[in-house]
Structures are given as C-alpha cells and as structure tokens.
Design a protein around this motif. Structure first.
Motif, mmCIF file in Angstrom:
data_model
loop_
_atom_site.group_PDB
_atom_site.id
_atom_site.type_symbol
_atom_site.label_atom_id
_atom_site.label_comp_id
_atom_site.label_asym_id
_atom_site.label_seq_id
_atom_site.Cartn_x
_atom_site.Cartn_y
_atom_site.Cartn_z
ATOM 1 N N GLY A 10 2.884 5.013 -16.361
ATOM 2 C CA GLY A 10 1.355 5.016 -15.440
ATOM 3 C C GLY A 10 1.291 6.335 -14.815
ATOM 4 O O GLY A 10 0.720 7.094 -16.029
ATOM 5 N N TYR A 11 0.980 6.435 -13.569
ATOM 6 C CA TYR A 11 0.552 8.042 -13.458
ATOM 7 C C TYR A 11 1.614 8.924 -12.297
ATOM 8 O O TYR A 11 2.769 8.614 -11.389
ATOM 9 C CB TYR A 11 -0.439 7.600 -12.517
ATOM 10 C CG TYR A 11 -1.780 6.130 -13.222
ATOM 11 C CD1 TYR A 11 -2.695 7.137 -13.949
ATOM 12 C CD2 TYR A 11 -1.979 5.327 -13.220
ATOM 13 C CE1 TYR A 11 -3.292 6.412 -14.939
ATOM 14 C CE2 TYR A 11 -2.513 4.851 -14.039
ATOM 15 C CZ TYR A 11 -3.624 4.807 -14.591
ATOM 16 O OH TYR A 11 -4.428 4.434 -15.177
ATOM 17 N N GLY A 12 2.249 9.533 -13.234
ATOM 18 C CA GLY A 12 3.705 10.474 -12.745
ATOM 19 C C GLY A 12 4.486 9.347 -12.336
ATOM 20 O O GLY A 12 4.325 9.266 -13.771
ATOM 21 N N ARG A 15 5.140 3.972 -12.133
ATOM 22 C CA ARG A 15 5.234 2.855 -13.010
ATOM 23 C C ARG A 15 4.133 1.961 -12.844
ATOM 24 O O ARG A 15 3.990 1.411 -11.786
ATOM 25 C CB ARG A 15 6.525 2.220 -13.005
ATOM 26 C CG ARG A 15 6.005 1.463 -14.276
ATOM 27 C CD ARG A 15 7.769 1.250 -14.908
ATOM 28 N NE ARG A 15 8.338 2.977 -15.522
ATOM 29 C CZ ARG A 15 9.470 3.359 -15.722
ATOM 30 N NH1 ARG A 15 10.457 1.857 -15.902
ATOM 31 N NH2 ARG A 15 9.802 3.734 -16.363
ATOM 32 N N VAL A 16 2.936 1.513 -13.588
ATOM 33 C CA VAL A 16 2.467 0.595 -14.200
ATOM 34 C C VAL A 16 2.467 -0.287 -14.792
ATOM 35 O O VAL A 16 2.439 -1.623 -15.258
ATOM 36 C CB VAL A 16 0.638 0.997 -13.523
ATOM 37 C CG1 VAL A 16 -0.341 -0.246 -13.797
ATOM 38 C CG2 VAL A 16 0.704 1.806 -12.515
ATOM 39 N N ILE A 17 3.113 0.062 -16.392
ATOM 40 C CA ILE A 17 2.434 -0.709 -17.190
ATOM 41 C C ILE A 17 4.592 -1.048 -17.593
ATOM 42 O O ILE A 17 5.451 0.265 -17.514
ATOM 43 C CB ILE A 17 2.223 -0.005 -18.562
ATOM 44 C CG1 ILE A 17 0.719 0.045 -18.467
ATOM 45 C CG2 ILE A 17 2.441 -1.272 -19.889
ATOM 46 C CD1 ILE A 17 0.306 -1.405 -17.885
ATOM 47 N N GLY A 34 -6.479 -10.338 -17.320
ATOM 48 C CA GLY A 34 -5.451 -10.489 -15.958
ATOM 49 C C GLY A 34 -6.023 -10.050 -15.206
ATOM 50 O O GLY A 34 -7.724 -9.346 -15.195
ATOM 51 N N PRO A 35 -6.478 -10.090 -13.723
ATOM 52 C CA PRO A 35 -6.697 -10.046 -12.564
ATOM 53 C C PRO A 35 -6.852 -8.236 -12.182
ATOM 54 O O PRO A 35 -6.606 -7.505 -12.840
ATOM 55 C CB PRO A 35 -5.704 -10.128 -11.388
ATOM 56 C CG PRO A 35 -4.333 -10.270 -11.750
ATOM 57 C CD PRO A 35 -4.336 -10.642 -13.535
ATOM 58 N N ASN A 36 -7.456 -8.045 -11.313
ATOM 59 C CA ASN A 36 -7.449 -6.545 -11.025
ATOM 60 C C ASN A 36 -6.101 -6.175 -10.871
ATOM 61 O O ASN A 36 -5.064 -6.710 -9.882
ATOM 62 C CB ASN A 36 -8.808 -6.494 -9.429
ATOM 63 C CG ASN A 36 -9.695 -7.051 -9.656
ATOM 64 O OD1 ASN A 36 -10.210 -7.850 -9.018
ATOM 65 N ND2 ASN A 36 -10.150 -6.532 -10.627
ATOM 66 N N PRO A 82 -14.635 4.019 -21.688
ATOM 67 C CA PRO A 82 -14.118 4.117 -19.919
ATOM 68 C C PRO A 82 -14.695 2.626 -19.204
ATOM 69 O O PRO A 82 -16.069 2.844 -19.833
ATOM 70 C CB PRO A 82 -13.491 5.394 -19.683
ATOM 71 C CG PRO A 82 -14.861 5.941 -20.201
ATOM 72 C CD PRO A 82 -14.872 5.547 -21.598
ATOM 73 N N GLN A 83 -13.777 2.287 -18.157
ATOM 74 C CA GLN A 83 -14.399 1.523 -17.416
ATOM 75 C C GLN A 83 -15.460 1.632 -16.825
ATOM 76 O O GLN A 83 -16.791 1.471 -16.626
ATOM 77 C CB GLN A 83 -13.531 0.914 -16.650
ATOM 78 C CG GLN A 83 -13.995 -0.712 -15.441
ATOM 79 C CD GLN A 83 -12.328 -0.751 -14.866
ATOM 80 O OE1 GLN A 83 -11.161 -0.045 -15.112
ATOM 81 N NE2 GLN A 83 -12.815 -1.609 -13.820
ATOM 82 N N LEU A 84 -14.916 2.745 -15.982
ATOM 83 C CA LEU A 84 -16.981 3.774 -15.189
ATOM 84 C C LEU A 84 -16.823 5.324 -15.944
ATOM 85 O O LEU A 84 -15.920 5.544 -17.559
ATOM 86 C CB LEU A 84 -15.807 4.633 -14.119
ATOM 87 C CG LEU A 84 -15.191 3.377 -13.253
ATOM 88 C CD1 LEU A 84 -14.410 3.810 -12.413
ATOM 89 C CD2 LEU A 84 -16.721 2.340 -12.685
HETATM 90 N N1 LIG Z 1 -5.431 7.364 -11.322
HETATM 91 C C1 LIG Z 1 -4.740 6.626 -10.839
HETATM 92 N N2 LIG Z 1 -3.323 7.784 -10.546
HETATM 93 C C2 LIG Z 1 -2.546 7.000 -9.396
HETATM 94 N N3 LIG Z 1 -3.055 5.436 -9.536
HETATM 95 C C3 LIG Z 1 -3.623 5.064 -10.161
HETATM 96 C C4 LIG Z 1 -4.663 5.605 -10.999
HETATM 97 N N4 LIG Z 1 -5.034 4.765 -11.989
HETATM 98 C C5 LIG Z 1 -4.968 3.987 -11.017
HETATM 99 N N5 LIG Z 1 -3.921 4.060 -10.350
HETATM 100 C C6 LIG Z 1 -2.897 2.102 -10.169
HETATM 101 O O1 LIG Z 1 -3.019 1.397 -10.936
HETATM 102 C C7 LIG Z 1 -2.696 0.825 -10.754
HETATM 103 C C8 LIG Z 1 -3.153 -0.449 -12.072
HETATM 104 O O2 LIG Z 1 -4.740 -0.223 -11.957
HETATM 105 P P1 LIG Z 1 -4.976 -0.174 -12.896
HETATM 106 O O3 LIG Z 1 -6.714 0.612 -12.989
HETATM 107 O O4 LIG Z 1 -5.187 -0.158 -14.583
HETATM 108 O O5 LIG Z 1 -6.018 -1.674 -12.843
HETATM 109 P P2 LIG Z 1 -6.717 -3.181 -13.732
HETATM 110 O O6 LIG Z 1 -6.017 -3.802 -14.286
HETATM 111 O O7 LIG Z 1 -7.165 -1.990 -14.639
HETATM 112 O O8 LIG Z 1 -7.680 -3.365 -13.096
HETATM 113 P P3 LIG Z 1 -9.126 -3.465 -12.616
HETATM 114 O O9 LIG Z 1 -9.696 -5.307 -12.803
HETATM 115 O O10 LIG Z 1 -9.566 -4.224 -11.002
HETATM 116 O O11 LIG Z 1 -9.764 -2.831 -13.808
HETATM 117 C C9 LIG Z 1 -3.488 0.251 -9.551
HETATM 118 O O12 LIG Z 1 -2.561 0.155 -8.769
HETATM 119 C C10 LIG Z 1 -4.283 1.032 -9.171
HETATM 120 O O13 LIG Z 1 -3.850 1.863 -7.800
#
Ligand SMILES: Nc1ncnc2c1ncn2[C@@H]1O[C@H](COP(=O)(O)OP(=O)(O)OP(=O)(O)O)[C@@H](O)[C@H]1O
Ligand SMILES: [Mg+2]
Length: 234
Positions: A10-12, A15-17, A34-36, A82-84
């Motif tokens: 994740g970030y710091g 946790r995201v993954i 997968g969704p946004n 990257p995406q952006l």
């Molecule tokens: N640099 C960051 N710092 C903190 N949180 C982040 C950061 N980048 C993304 N997140 C958070 O992590 C989660 C997953 O984001 P991520 O960008 O990986 O999703 P995604 O599947 O790529 O979505 P999308 O389809 O909109 O691009 C979200 O809740 C987002 O707010």
C-alpha cells in the motif's frame, strides 16, 4: 518471468493490496481487471518499487526484486508506462524515446532501436520532431508504450494504455501491444478499464477487487461472462 507471492502492500501504513499472488510467463499478456479503487495501479506500483511492501515477495526470473528501487528494477528488465504523466509534454516524440533509453547510457544501439520502434508505430514516426503535447490522445498513448519499450524490457507494465481513446484507437493500440509481445517475446502485465478490449488480446486475466484476486483464468473463459458477474461475483 514475473512471480508475485502473497503480496500485501500500500502506501505507508495504508494497506491496499491484500494477499495477491500471480505468475506471468514469457510471451504472455495478463490483463488486470477490476473496478475503480480496486488497487490495480497499486499492484503495478508495487512491482515497480513505488508502493510500500508490507509483506510478500516479487521475483523477476527467480531474482527477488521486492524492496528494490525503481532504477534498479528497470535495469533488471521491468519497464512501466504509468496511468498518468507517461510522456514528457515539452519534449519531442524522438526526445521522449531517447529519455526512455536513458538507463542504457551511451549504448550505440539506441538509435537503431528508435528506428525499429518507429516501424512498429508509424503513426508517431511521422510526428518525430513534434512536441508530445501536440499529439492526439491515441498518438500520445502509443508514445507512452514506445517509450517504455526503449529500456529493452523483459516485462512491460502498462496502466490503462487505452484510457481516453476512441474504441477504434483503443483496439488498435491493444492489438499493437499483442504484436509487440509476439515480436519481442516479452511478458506484459496490463491494467485495462475496457474488459472486452483487454480480453481480446490478453492470454489470461485476473480480476482484482478490494485488493484481492477475486478470480483468474484464461481470457477465453472470461469472454463470456458479464462484467457485473466478473467484478462482483454475482
Ligand atoms: N499515493 C497514494 N497514497 C495513498 N493512497 C493511495 C495512493 N494512490 C492510491 N491510493 C489509494 O489506494 C486505493 C487503490 O488505488 P489504485 O489507484 O491502486 O486503484 P485502481 O484500481 O488503479 O483504480 P482506477 O481504476 O481508478 O485507476 C484507493 O483507495 C486510493 O485512494
Ligand atoms: Mg489505476
């Protein structure tokens, strides 16, 4: 080629993954669907050393790359579009490609590789002296992919390469990605928002929801499933 094992990241502290494992072989395209907010970008950021790894491991050809810096990961053979912000708007098309090859130093083959890339993307060859900011959306995305190829990667990470493109430009680009993986014999991990488009060119797919792989399989078997069912399991 690329192996992700029980990854939590994740970030710091965030946790995201949440425990992702996957494998990608040479000559394969794996689409991450997968969704946004599912964590698709975060998964690619984890492979490229940008996100925080909490636990788990990532291997490239058996070498552990977990915790390495992006500059080291590129040298080992992973490239990322990257995406952006995936091109330098104020540089020309050709300059963007040279910047893409930066890590190769004074490699005399760079010039030749740029010409080869232009053969793959004649659309941007015509614009080689034009600044990237003046390109159309489709041309810009082609440049982003072309730039990523300039490091001579084994594994190419593409985050939504067709975002903002017309259906026709999107499918053209995805077919080009397939052609590239076949001619260059590389592995591609591609995040795509357009499921049908992704499944047309991918070999296999993984559906990521809430940081977890909800299902995975061959692109063929996913082609017949509706998106709602695919993403939400109903
Ligand atoms: N640099 C960051 N710092 C903190 N949180 C982040 C950061 N980048 C993304 N997140 C958070 O992590 C989660 C997953 O984001 P991520 O960008 O990986 O999703 P995604 O599947 O790529 O979505 P999308 O389809 O909109 O691009 C979200 O809740 C987002 O707010
Ligand atoms: Mg994303």
């Amino acid at each position: 080629m690329l192996k992700i094992s029980e990854l939590y990241s994740g970030y710091g502290k965030m946790r995201v993954i949440q425990g992702v494992s996957l494998e990608l072989s040479k000559g394969e395209i794996l689409a991450i669907l997968g969704p946004n907010g599912a964590g698709k970008t975060t998964l690619l950021n984890s492979v490229f050393g940008i996100a925080t790894i909490h636990s788990g491991d990532i291997y490239l050809d058996g070498t552990k790359i977990t915790g390495k810096k992006p500059s080291e990961i590129v040298k080992l053979g992973v490239s990322y579009s990257p995406q952006l912000d995936n091109v330098f708007p104020n540089l020309t098309v050709e300059e963007n490609l040279y910047v893409g090859a930066f890590i190769r130093g004074r490699d005399p083959k760079i010039k030749e590789d740029i010409e080869n890339i232009f053969e793959l993307f004649p659309e941007i060859k015509r614009r080689r002296h034009q600044k990237a900011k003046t390109l159309s959306g489709g041309e810009r995305q082609m440049l982003a992919v072309a730039r990523a190829l300039m490091t001579n990667p084994k594994v190419l990470l593409l985050d939504e390469p067709t975002a903002g493109l017309s259906p026709k430009a999107g499918i053209t680009l995805m077919r080009k990605v397939r052609e590239i993986k076949e001619t260059m014999n590389i592995a591609v991990l591609v995040v795509e928002q357009n499921v049908a488009r992704a499944l047309e060119v991918a070999d296999k797919a993984s559906v990521l929801v809430g940081g977890r792989i909800l299902r995975e399989g061959s692109a063929e078997e996913f082609r017949h499933i509706e998106i709602e069912k695919l993403f939400f399991g109903k």
